[in-house]
Scaffold this motif. Structure first.
Motif, mmCIF file in Angstrom:
data_model
loop_
_atom_site.group_PDB
_atom_site.id
_atom_site.type_symbol
_atom_site.label_atom_id
_atom_site.label_comp_id
_atom_site.label_asym_id
_atom_site.label_seq_id
_atom_site.Cartn_x
_atom_site.Cartn_y
_atom_site.Cartn_z
ATOM 1 N N ALA A 194 30.218 40.944 88.443
ATOM 2 C CA ALA A 194 31.781 41.211 88.861
ATOM 3 C C ALA A 194 32.458 39.728 89.279
ATOM 4 O O ALA A 194 31.324 38.924 89.446
ATOM 5 C CB ALA A 194 31.857 42.134 90.069
ATOM 6 N N ILE A 195 33.685 39.489 89.127
ATOM 7 C CA ILE A 195 34.141 38.464 89.571
ATOM 8 C C ILE A 195 34.868 38.641 90.913
ATOM 9 O O ILE A 195 35.598 39.332 91.212
ATOM 10 C CB ILE A 195 35.494 37.890 88.681
ATOM 11 C CG1 ILE A 195 34.459 37.574 87.304
ATOM 12 C CG2 ILE A 195 35.922 36.815 89.086
ATOM 13 C CD1 ILE A 195 35.556 37.201 86.069
ATOM 14 N N PHE A 196 34.670 37.531 91.858
ATOM 15 C CA PHE A 196 35.331 37.349 93.219
ATOM 16 C C PHE A 196 36.321 36.485 93.363
ATOM 17 O O PHE A 196 35.826 35.121 93.149
ATOM 18 C CB PHE A 196 34.117 37.431 94.120
ATOM 19 C CG PHE A 196 34.683 37.601 95.563
ATOM 20 C CD1 PHE A 196 35.416 38.709 96.194
ATOM 21 C CD2 PHE A 196 34.681 36.518 96.364
ATOM 22 C CE1 PHE A 196 35.760 38.744 97.318
ATOM 23 C CE2 PHE A 196 35.006 36.557 98.078
ATOM 24 C CZ PHE A 196 35.722 37.473 98.205
ATOM 25 N N ASP A 197 37.390 36.731 93.264
ATOM 26 C CA ASP A 197 38.645 35.325 93.105
ATOM 27 C C ASP A 197 38.922 34.687 94.656
ATOM 28 O O ASP A 197 39.254 35.454 95.601
ATOM 29 C CB ASP A 197 39.961 35.944 92.700
ATOM 30 C CG ASP A 197 40.766 34.795 92.546
ATOM 31 O OD1 ASP A 197 40.598 33.623 92.702
ATOM 32 O OD2 ASP A 197 41.887 34.994 91.664
ATOM 33 N N GLU A 198 38.324 33.837 94.888
ATOM 34 C CA GLU A 198 38.536 32.953 96.190
ATOM 35 C C GLU A 198 39.363 31.810 95.964
ATOM 36 O O GLU A 198 39.052 30.823 96.685
ATOM 37 C CB GLU A 198 37.110 32.639 96.700
ATOM 38 C CG GLU A 198 36.172 31.787 95.994
ATOM 39 C CD GLU A 198 34.953 31.582 96.250
ATOM 40 O OE1 GLU A 198 34.490 30.453 96.272
ATOM 41 O OE2 GLU A 198 34.271 32.509 96.888
#
Length: 172
Positions: A81-85
């Motif tokens: 998954a991608i975690f947008d920070e």
């Protein structure tokens, strides 16, 4: 609410670029946990800083996700998954905001996977999680090595990323 019995781990990183050390950690964790999530930290501001500082091209988080998904396509225990920070301040700032956002996006995770340097952070912001310490030096390479000298460290890239970098100018 029923207590979750499965051990679901999260291995968070930039993976910029992903290398055999990352695979070693993921493989180790998938042998002892019920599920392992590779969480790719997406941060365009940081990526541009890396590019400006080293000349290393920007890698899209979706491309990195694709490489991991292809590599682990036959391992049903590994998810990506991608975690947008992007709007968060760089570590160690905004740790509390980062932790709250992480818990909201990945409420099923109950094990954090990281090296010992992150134990205190995890104990403070994720006290309800188990901490799985990994040995970063088992395979002596870091993404910084690859960004700074791709030619020397090329063999450490994960196999699914090698084709992408094969035709790049590795003498930067």
């Amino acid at each position: 609410m029923k207590k979750q019995n499965k051990k679901i781990g999260a291995f968070v990183g930039k993976f910029y670029p992903p290398h055999l050390g990352h695979l070693s950690v993921i493989d180790y964790a998938s042998n002892i946990l019920d599920e392992v999530w590779i969480i790719i930290s997406k941060n365009e501001i940081r990526n541009n800083q890396i590019k400006n500082g080293t000349g290393f091209e920007n890698l899209d988080a979706l491309l990195i996700k694709h490489w991991f998904e292809k590599h682990y396509q036959n391992n049903k225990k590994v998810k990506v998954a991608i975690f947008d920070e992007t709007n968060l301040k760089p570590y160690p700032q905004d740790r509390d905001i980062w932790a709250a956002k992480f818990k909201k996006q990945f409420p099923f995770v109950n094990v954090k996977i990281a090296d010992e340097g992150y134990r205190a952070y995890n104990e403070e912001y994720f006290p309800e999680y188990e901490f799985l310490a990994i040995d970063r030096e088992k395979i002596p390479v870091h993404s910084t090595n690859l960004r700074n000298n791709m030619q020397e460290y090329y063999a450490y890239l994960i196999p699914d990323a090698r084709e992408y970098f094969k035709n790049q100018d590795l003498n930067k």
